[in-house]
Write a protein that holds these residues in place. Structure first.
Motif, PDB file in Angstrom:
ATOM      1  N   ARG A 328       0.846  -1.194   0.000  1.00 45.74           N
ATOM      2  CA  ARG A 328       0.000   0.000   0.000  1.00 45.74           C
ATOM      3  C   ARG A 328       0.882   1.245   0.000  1.00 45.74           C
ATOM      4  O   ARG A 328       1.718   1.425   0.888  1.00 45.74           O
ATOM      5  N   PRO A 329       0.743   2.121  -0.991  1.00 47.33           N
ATOM      6  CA  PRO A 329       1.632   3.285  -1.097  1.00 47.33           C
ATOM      7  C   PRO A 329       1.434   4.252   0.065  1.00 47.33           C
ATOM      8  O   PRO A 329       0.313   4.488   0.517  1.00 47.33           O
ATOM      9  N   LEU A 330       2.547   4.806   0.524  1.00 53.50           N
ATOM     10  CA  LEU A 330       2.445   5.810   1.580  1.00 53.50           C
ATOM     11  C   LEU A 330       1.790   7.082   1.066  1.00 53.50           C
ATOM     12  O   LEU A 330       1.054   7.758   1.780  1.00 53.50           O
ATOM     13  N   ILE A 331       2.079   7.430  -0.194  1.00 52.37           N
ATOM     14  CA  ILE A 331       1.500   8.623  -0.814  1.00 52.37           C
ATOM     15  C   ILE A 331       0.900   8.209  -2.147  1.00 52.37           C
ATOM     16  O   ILE A 331       1.559   7.554  -2.950  1.00 52.37           O
ATOM     17  N   SER A 332      -0.334   8.586  -2.396  1.00 51.68           N
ATOM     18  CA  SER A 332      -1.011   8.189  -3.622  1.00 51.68           C
ATOM     19  C   SER A 332      -1.869   9.333  -4.139  1.00 51.68           C
ATOM     20  O   SER A 332      -2.355  10.166  -3.365  1.00 51.68           O
ATOM     21  N   SER A 339      -1.930   4.507   1.939  1.00 54.72           N
ATOM     22  CA  SER A 339      -1.857   3.771   3.192  1.00 54.72           C
ATOM     23  C   SER A 339      -2.077   4.694   4.383  1.00 54.72           C
ATOM     24  O   SER A 339      -1.471   5.765   4.463  1.00 54.72           O
ATOM     25  N   PRO A 340      -2.915   4.294   5.314  1.00 52.65           N
ATOM     26  CA  PRO A 340      -3.070   5.076   6.548  1.00 52.65           C
ATOM     27  C   PRO A 340      -1.846   4.979   7.446  1.00 52.65           C
ATOM     28  O   PRO A 340      -1.805   5.588   8.509  1.00 52.65           O
ATOM     29  N   SER A 341      -0.850   4.199   7.010  1.00 53.98           N
ATOM     30  CA  SER A 341       0.368   4.051   7.803  1.00 53.98           C
ATOM     31  C   SER A 341       1.361   5.178   7.578  1.00 53.98           C
ATOM     32  O   SER A 341       2.457   5.154   8.128  1.00 53.98           O
ATOM     33  N   PHE A 342       0.998   6.179   6.750  1.00 56.59           N
ATOM     34  CA  PHE A 342       1.951   7.243   6.414  1.00 56.59           C
ATOM     35  C   PHE A 342       2.520   7.902   7.667  1.00 56.59           C
ATOM     36  O   PHE A 342       3.735   7.954   7.865  1.00 56.59           O
ATOM     37  N   GLU A 343       1.647   8.407   8.520  1.00 55.92           N
ATOM     38  CA  GLU A 343       2.107   9.109   9.722  1.00 55.92           C
ATOM     39  C   GLU A 343       2.880   8.163  10.640  1.00 55.92           C
ATOM     40  O   GLU A 343       3.810   8.562  11.335  1.00 55.92           O
ATOM     41  N   VAL A 354      16.243   5.469   5.725  1.00 57.21           N
ATOM     42  CA  VAL A 354      15.739   4.806   4.520  1.00 57.21           C
ATOM     43  C   VAL A 354      15.952   5.705   3.309  1.00 57.21           C
ATOM     44  O   VAL A 354      15.596   6.894   3.334  1.00 57.21           O
ATOM     45  N   ASP A 355      16.498   5.131   2.227  1.00 57.68           N
ATOM     46  CA  ASP A 355      16.797   5.901   1.021  1.00 57.68           C
ATOM     47  C   ASP A 355      15.688   5.822  -0.027  1.00 57.68           C
ATOM     48  O   ASP A 355      15.505   6.749  -0.805  1.00 57.68           O
ATOM     49  N   LEU A 356      14.975   4.712  -0.051  1.00 59.05           N
ATOM     50  CA  LEU A 356      13.984   4.493  -1.117  1.00 59.05           C
ATOM     51  C   LEU A 356      12.838   3.673  -0.565  1.00 59.05           C
ATOM     52  O   LEU A 356      13.049   2.682   0.134  1.00 59.05           O
ATOM     53  N   VAL A 357      11.604   4.090  -0.879  1.00 54.80           N
ATOM     54  CA  VAL A 357      10.405   3.328  -0.544  1.00 54.80           C
ATOM     55  C   VAL A 357       9.699   2.987  -1.830  1.00 54.80           C
ATOM     56  O   VAL A 357       9.425   3.862  -2.653  1.00 54.80           O
ATOM     57  N   MET A 358       9.392   1.708  -2.016  1.00 56.85           N
ATOM     58  CA  MET A 358       8.753   1.252  -3.257  1.00 56.85           C
ATOM     59  C   MET A 358       7.423   0.574  -2.924  1.00 56.85           C
ATOM     60  O   MET A 358       7.361  -0.220  -2.007  1.00 56.85           O
TER      61      MET A 358
END
Length: 358
Positions: A328-332, A339-343, A354-358
């Motif tokens: 689930r993308p953090l930003i969409s 994703s509600p997991s962003f915060e 972390v350098d990269l989130v995919m």
């Protein structure tokens, strides 16, 4: 076209001789032996196993209980014929499941919609090829020596001991609607064909989740995995748990766990019905694979156990690059898919470098 039934080239050992049979049916006679296609290795996938991504694991399925499921592997040049008698044989761990599938109509090359075959026996076999050497070409096959039935030969080359640079292929959401189920395999196949044409030296594949549309349907997994056998037997594909890889029914289980064998931390992955999370290294990169669908409600919230593991995992690595993969993308651009997991996660990622989130 692709048969939705198993389509491996069956190797049958009869009186010391090997013969090949490319027919697809319930059973086929070769010499004095009858091949039961329910014990022919099906849905074969290859993954890294272990933190440093040298050892490999293989998963395959049968639809009757195999007497002696094993993987055989041997160091072998890419253009040479493997001598499995000189190699290593490892017994597989077998788990029996019950699956659901739509009946297949071969004349129309489609499924019979609205009808289901339930409680189908489905045996998942998983084995680890360990103690592999760096930068070495291997050949392997899976099957049952007691039955004399083997898969095609798969091949892979382990990574170099020191990896200066590498590339990998990322793909995700290869599922399609039910109206295109019989050609579902083409979405992944076309992607991988183009990707390997552009980058034939890619070290491995990452699938970001949602391999199929309905995880509880056996026929969809067989379609996608068998239809991409030329890639999945010969290249590692590391899986991310997606919400569609589940079976939200009386068959409740995350199908991802029965199709891919990864070295997940067992002390914290205690509810495998909801997928898995894990990490691995390749060269100077540390990959963290999160499970954003760990709850039955699929609300995308990372639970406290996984969050605590994530913090400790990031703090423990000394790799230069830290890459997080999740479904689930953090930003969409669509609020419904964000994703509600962003915060919950963004601070952990920043603190953990972390350098990269995919």
């Amino acid at each position: 076209g692709l048969s939705i039934l198993p389509d491996p080239k069956v190797t049958v050992i009869t009186d010391g001789d090997e013969t090949s049979d490319t027919e697809t049916s319930t059973s086929e006679t070769s010499g004095s032996e009858t091949v039961d296609y329910d014990v022919v290795p099906d849905q074969i996938t290859l993954t890294f196993y272990g933190a440093n991504s040298v050892d490999h694991a293989v998963t395959w399925h049968t639809y009757k209980e195999s007497k002696n499921p094993v993987v055989q592997f041997v160091a072998c040049a890419k253009d040479a014929t493997p001598d499995f008698a000189a190699g290593t044989t490892v017994s597989a761990k077998t788990t029996e499941y019950k699956s659901r599938s739509m009946p297949y109509d071969p004349e129309k090359n489609t499924f019979v919609y609205g009808e289901f075959e339930d409680n189908l026996p489905d045996y998942s076999h998983q084995a680890v090829m360990s103690d592999l050497a760096f930068d070495t070409a291997y050949a392997y096959r899976v099957g049952d020596p007691d039955l004399g039935v083997w898969s095609d030969v798969g091949r892979f080359t382990t990574r170099e001991e020191t990896v200066d640079a590498f590339s990998f292929i990322f793909t995700s959401d290869t599922q399609v609607s039910t109206s295109r189920e019989t050609t579902q395999y083409l979405y992944l196949q076309n992607t991988l064909t183009g990707a390997f044409k552009d980058d034939p030296n890619a070290a491995f594949i990452v699938n970001g989740g949602d391999v199929v549309q309905y995880g509880q349907y056996l026929h969809q997994w067989r379609n996608v995995l068998n239809g991409n056998k030329q890639f999945l037997m010969n290249n590692v594909m590391m899986p991310v748990t997606g919400n569609h890889d589940a079976a939200y029914s009386e068959y409740l289980s995350y199908e991802i766990t029965k199709h891919f064998c990864v070295d997940y931390p067992q002390d914290v992955n205690t509810v495998l019905n909801y997928g898995f999370f894990y990490s691995y290294d390749y060269g100077d990169a540390h990959f963290v694979v999160l499970n954003t669908d760990s709850l039955k409600s699929s609300d995308g919230i990372i639970d406290d156990v996984q969050l605590d593991w994530l913090k400790k995992d990031l703090a423990a690595t000394d790799k230069t690059w830290k890459i997080v993969q999740l479904h689930r993308p953090l930003i969409s651009v669509r609020a419904s898919t964000q994703s509600p997991s962003f915060e919950q996660l963004i601070g952990v990622f920043n603190e953990g470098g972390v350098d990269l989130v995919m």
